[in-house]
Design a protein around this motif. Structure first.
Motif, PDB file in Angstrom:
ATOM      1  N   TYR A  75      -0.062 129.655  98.231  1.00  0.00           N
ATOM      2  CA  TYR A  75       0.851 130.696  98.692  1.00  0.00           C
ATOM      3  C   TYR A  75       2.261 130.285  98.305  1.00  0.00           C
ATOM      4  N   ARG A  76       2.996 131.223  97.726  1.00  0.00           N
ATOM      5  CA  ARG A  76       4.361 130.924  97.309  1.00  0.00           C
ATOM      6  C   ARG A  76       5.187 132.195  97.348  1.00  0.00           C
ATOM      7  N   ASP A  77       6.273 132.178  98.120  1.00  0.00           N
ATOM      8  CA  ASP A  77       7.151 133.337  98.212  1.00  0.00           C
ATOM      9  C   ASP A  77       7.848 133.579  96.877  1.00  0.00           C
ATOM     10  N   LEU A  78       8.214 134.836  96.630  1.00  0.00           N
ATOM     11  CA  LEU A  78       8.947 135.169  95.418  1.00  0.00           C
ATOM     12  C   LEU A  78      10.280 134.425  95.375  1.00  0.00           C
ATOM     13  N   SER A  79      10.897 134.220  96.533  1.00  0.00           N
ATOM     14  CA  SER A  79      12.193 133.524  96.566  1.00  0.00           C
ATOM     15  C   SER A  79      12.090 132.142  95.946  1.00  0.00           C
ATOM     16  N   GLU A  80      10.966 131.464  96.154  1.00  0.00           N
ATOM     17  CA  GLU A  80      10.773 130.139  95.558  1.00  0.00           C
ATOM     18  C   GLU A  80      10.505 130.246  94.062  1.00  0.00           C
ATOM     19  N   ALA A  81       9.772 131.279  93.667  1.00  0.00           N
ATOM     20  CA  ALA A  81       9.434 131.446  92.254  1.00  0.00           C
ATOM     21  C   ALA A  81      10.663 131.733  91.399  1.00  0.00           C
ATOM     22  N   VAL A  82      11.652 132.441  91.951  1.00  0.00           N
ATOM     23  CA  VAL A  82      12.816 132.837  91.146  1.00  0.00           C
ATOM     24  C   VAL A  82      14.059 132.002  91.423  1.00  0.00           C
ATOM     25  N   LYS A  83      13.980 131.044  92.320  1.00  0.00           N
ATOM     26  CA  LYS A  83      15.168 130.323  92.784  1.00  0.00           C
ATOM     27  C   LYS A  83      15.973 129.704  91.648  1.00  0.00           C
ATOM     28  N   LEU A  84      15.346 128.914  90.795  1.00  0.00           N
ATOM     29  CA  LEU A  84      16.078 128.224  89.730  1.00  0.00           C
ATOM     30  C   LEU A  84      16.563 129.193  88.664  1.00  0.00           C
ATOM     31  N   PHE A  85      15.773 130.218  88.388  1.00  0.00           N
ATOM     32  CA  PHE A  85      16.220 131.249  87.448  1.00  0.00           C
ATOM     33  C   PHE A  85      17.473 131.935  87.963  1.00  0.00           C
ATOM     34  N   MET A  86      17.479 132.309  89.233  1.00  0.00           N
ATOM     35  CA  MET A  86      18.630 132.998  89.808  1.00  0.00           C
ATOM     36  C   MET A  86      19.869 132.104  89.781  1.00  0.00           C
ATOM     37  N   GLN A  87      19.693 130.828  90.044  1.00  0.00           N
ATOM     38  CA  GLN A  87      20.823 129.898  89.978  1.00  0.00           C
ATOM     39  C   GLN A  87      21.402 129.865  88.571  1.00  0.00           C
ATOM     40  N   TRP A  88      20.525 129.849  87.569  1.00  0.00           N
ATOM     41  CA  TRP A  88      20.982 129.840  86.181  1.00  0.00           C
ATOM     42  C   TRP A  88      21.697 131.152  85.838  1.00  0.00           C
ATOM     43  N   ALA A  89      21.131 132.260  86.281  1.00  0.00           N
ATOM     44  CA  ALA A  89      21.675 133.576  85.948  1.00  0.00           C
ATOM     45  C   ALA A  89      23.052 133.809  86.550  1.00  0.00           C
ATOM     46  N   ARG A  90      23.376 133.128  87.642  1.00  0.00           N
ATOM     47  CA  ARG A  90      24.690 133.286  88.264  1.00  0.00           C
ATOM     48  C   ARG A  90      25.815 132.942  87.286  1.00  0.00           C
ATOM     49  N   GLY A  91      25.521 132.113  86.303  1.00  0.00           N
ATOM     50  CA  GLY A  91      26.542 131.707  85.347  1.00  0.00           C
ATOM     51  C   GLY A  91      26.762 132.692  84.227  1.00  0.00           C
ATOM     52  N   HIS A  92      26.100 133.839  84.280  1.00  0.00           N
ATOM     53  CA  HIS A  92      26.221 134.839  83.220  1.00  0.00           C
ATOM     54  C   HIS A  92      26.522 136.205  83.830  1.00  0.00           C
ATOM     55  N   HIS A  93      27.447 136.920  83.233  1.00  0.00           N
ATOM     56  CA  HIS A  93      27.878 138.214  83.769  1.00  0.00           C
ATOM     57  C   HIS A  93      26.946 139.324  83.287  1.00  0.00           C
ATOM     58  N   LYS A  94      25.692 139.186  83.628  1.00  0.00           N
ATOM     59  CA  LYS A  94      24.671 140.117  83.154  1.00  0.00           C
ATOM     60  C   LYS A  94      23.840 140.650  84.318  1.00  0.00           C
ATOM     61  N   PRO A  95      23.378 141.895  84.217  1.00  0.00           N
ATOM     62  CA  PRO A  95      22.441 142.399  85.217  1.00  0.00           C
ATOM     63  C   PRO A  95      21.102 141.689  85.075  1.00  0.00           C
ATOM     64  N   ILE A  96      20.425 141.499  86.179  1.00  0.00           N
ATOM     65  CA  ILE A  96      19.131 140.822  86.206  1.00  0.00           C
ATOM     66  C   ILE A  96      18.011 141.844  86.358  1.00  0.00           C
ATOM     67  N   MET A  97      16.955 141.627  85.583  1.00  0.00           N
ATOM     68  CA  MET A  97      15.713 142.383  85.738  1.00  0.00           C
ATOM     69  C   MET A  97      14.621 141.385  86.110  1.00  0.00           C
ATOM     70  N   ILE A  98      13.916 141.647  87.194  1.00  0.00           N
ATOM     71  CA  ILE A  98      12.746 140.851  87.551  1.00  0.00           C
ATOM     72  C   ILE A  98      11.532 141.656  87.110  1.00  0.00           C
ATOM     73  N   ALA A  99      10.932 141.238  86.024  1.00  0.00           N
ATOM     74  CA  ALA A  99       9.802 141.975  85.450  1.00  0.00           C
ATOM     75  C   ALA A  99       8.503 141.222  85.712  1.00  0.00           C
ATOM     76  N   GLU A 100       7.434 141.973  85.780  1.00  0.00           N
ATOM     77  CA  GLU A 100       6.114 141.384  85.975  1.00  0.00           C
ATOM     78  C   GLU A 100       6.055 140.465  87.192  1.00  0.00           C
ATOM     79  N   PHE A 101       6.626 140.933  88.294  1.00  0.00           N
ATOM     80  CA  PHE A 101       6.401 140.213  89.551  1.00  0.00           C
ATOM     81  C   PHE A 101       5.226 140.874  90.243  1.00  0.00           C
ATOM     82  N   GLY A 102       4.444 140.065  90.951  1.00  0.00           N
ATOM     83  CA  GLY A 102       3.273 140.621  91.619  1.00  0.00           C
ATOM     84  C   GLY A 102       2.744 139.671  92.669  1.00  0.00           C
ATOM     85  N   VAL A 103       2.018 140.200  93.628  1.00  0.00           N
ATOM     86  CA  VAL A 103       1.440 139.389  94.692  1.00  0.00           C
ATOM     87  C   VAL A 103      -0.052 139.226  94.438  1.00  0.00           C
ATOM     88  N   PRO A 104      -0.546 137.989  94.346  1.00  0.00           N
ATOM     89  CA  PRO A 104      -1.959 137.755  94.032  1.00  0.00           C
ATOM     90  C   PRO A 104      -2.898 138.281  95.120  1.00  0.00           C
TER      91      PRO A 104
END
Length: 342
Positions: free
Chosen positions: A236-265
């Protein structure tokens, strides 16, 4: 032309930078002023179909023929059926075409002809051969075909380029970024201005595979994206944990974020609804401007592999929770009509 907008204050937790894209406003897809578009991948072949364990009434609801003016258009019946269960029309419909596959096909034309954005996921090829010019004619033909659609298109080329499984084709981060720039040059030469370029590695790639090294640069990318399934090696893993490091990286770029192909098993069983409600909180972030649910079981190794099966079709509680997410005002920035679903 660069479109600039400030991330909406109070739309979600955390701060976000001013958002810019290279896309031409009014012609290519640009972020909503507030909230995030909601979309989905709904397989045309029924790979996201009903579960064999569902009740007869649920089965009938999941497999009932969709109705409405768009249901009879090429490729649209599964999409419309999913929308009717969700209780709203999608903002974004994803399609996938292999590198050498002709497009647009029936689904792409149907989506472009209506009130939905097309997210065209285009397979990759050998990056070095691309740079050497082997595929220039093919790329130019595809560019002209996308231009001829005459509608805004999200173009997601060679997604998950950071995966080790694609190393023989991608070669290296430097080869990938060179190929990306080569594609853009050809599209610009063909004067294609209805495309927003979506760069999309895996969210997991930010925890060891150095996914950020594949980034072609802010002047080459319109949307920063990540594929963010929890992963089959977690109980079991929350989406917040799955995207945490990506979101931290994305903060350094002035771009809109798309979360694609997210799903709950499906392996999460009765906790699927809980997972989706927590995901809705995570995704209400001022830099997140589009989310795309992966309503499919096609990644599963077999019928018993529930850790890589993400379709909510036939799962009453998961469908209800996804409907709650999709009909939340934050994820309905165009204020599309909402029904009870079912």
């Amino acid at each position: 032309m660069i479109a600039t907008m400030a991330a909406g204050c109070g739309d979600g937790a955390g701060a976000a930078p001013k958002i810019t894209t290279t896309a031409r406003a009014g012609v290519a897809p640009v972020p909503p002023d507030k909230g995030a578009y909601f979309g989905a991948w709904v397989p045309e072949d029924g790979a996201g179909g009903p579960s064999p364990s569902q009740s007869p009434s649920e089965s009938a609801s999941a497999t009932a023929s969709p109705s409405g003016k768009d249901a009879g258009k090429p490729g649209m019946a599964p999409v419309v059926g999913f929308e009717q269960r969700l209780g709203r029309q999608l903002d974004i419909v994803q399609s996938y075409r292999g590198w050498k596959t002709e497009f647009p096909g029936g689904l792409e034309k149907s989506v472009a002809g209506g009130n939905r954005y097309l997210l065209l996921t285009w397979g990759g090829a050998d990056t070095r051969e691309i740079v050497q010019g082997k595929y220039d004619d093919l790329i130019a033909r595809r560019a002209r075909a996308v231009k001829a659609l005459g509608k805004p298109v999200f173009l997601r080329w060679s997604r998950d380029m950071d995966k080790s499984s694609g190393r023989k084709r991608v070669h290296s981060a430097g080869d990938f970024t060179a190929a990306w720039k080569h594609l853009r040059e050809i599209f610009e030469r063909e004067k294609v201005d209805n495309v927003a370029w979506v760069w999309c590695p895996t969210a997991r790639g930010f925890s060891g595979a150095d996914a950020g090294s594949y980034y072609p640069g802010d002047d080459q990318v319109d949307w920063i994206c990540a594929d963010a399934e929890p992963g089959g090696d977690y109980d079991y893993r929350d989406l917040s944990e799955a995207v945490k490091l990506f979101m931290q990286w994305a903060r350094g770029h002035h771009k809109p974020i798309m979360i694609a192909e997210f799903g709950v098993p499906k392996a999460y069983g009765p906790r699927r609804a809980e997972w989706l409600r927590e995901a809705a909180k995570t995704l209400q972030d001022p830099q997140v401007k589009a989310v795309v649910y992966f309503n499919s079981d096609e990644q599963a190794a077999n019928a018993r592999d529930r850790r890589r099966a993400y379709s909510v079709t036939g799962d009453k509680h998961a469908t209800s929770a996804l409907r709650e997410l999709a009909t939340t005002p934050y994820f309905n920035p165009r204020n599309l009509p909402v029904t009870s679903g079912g």
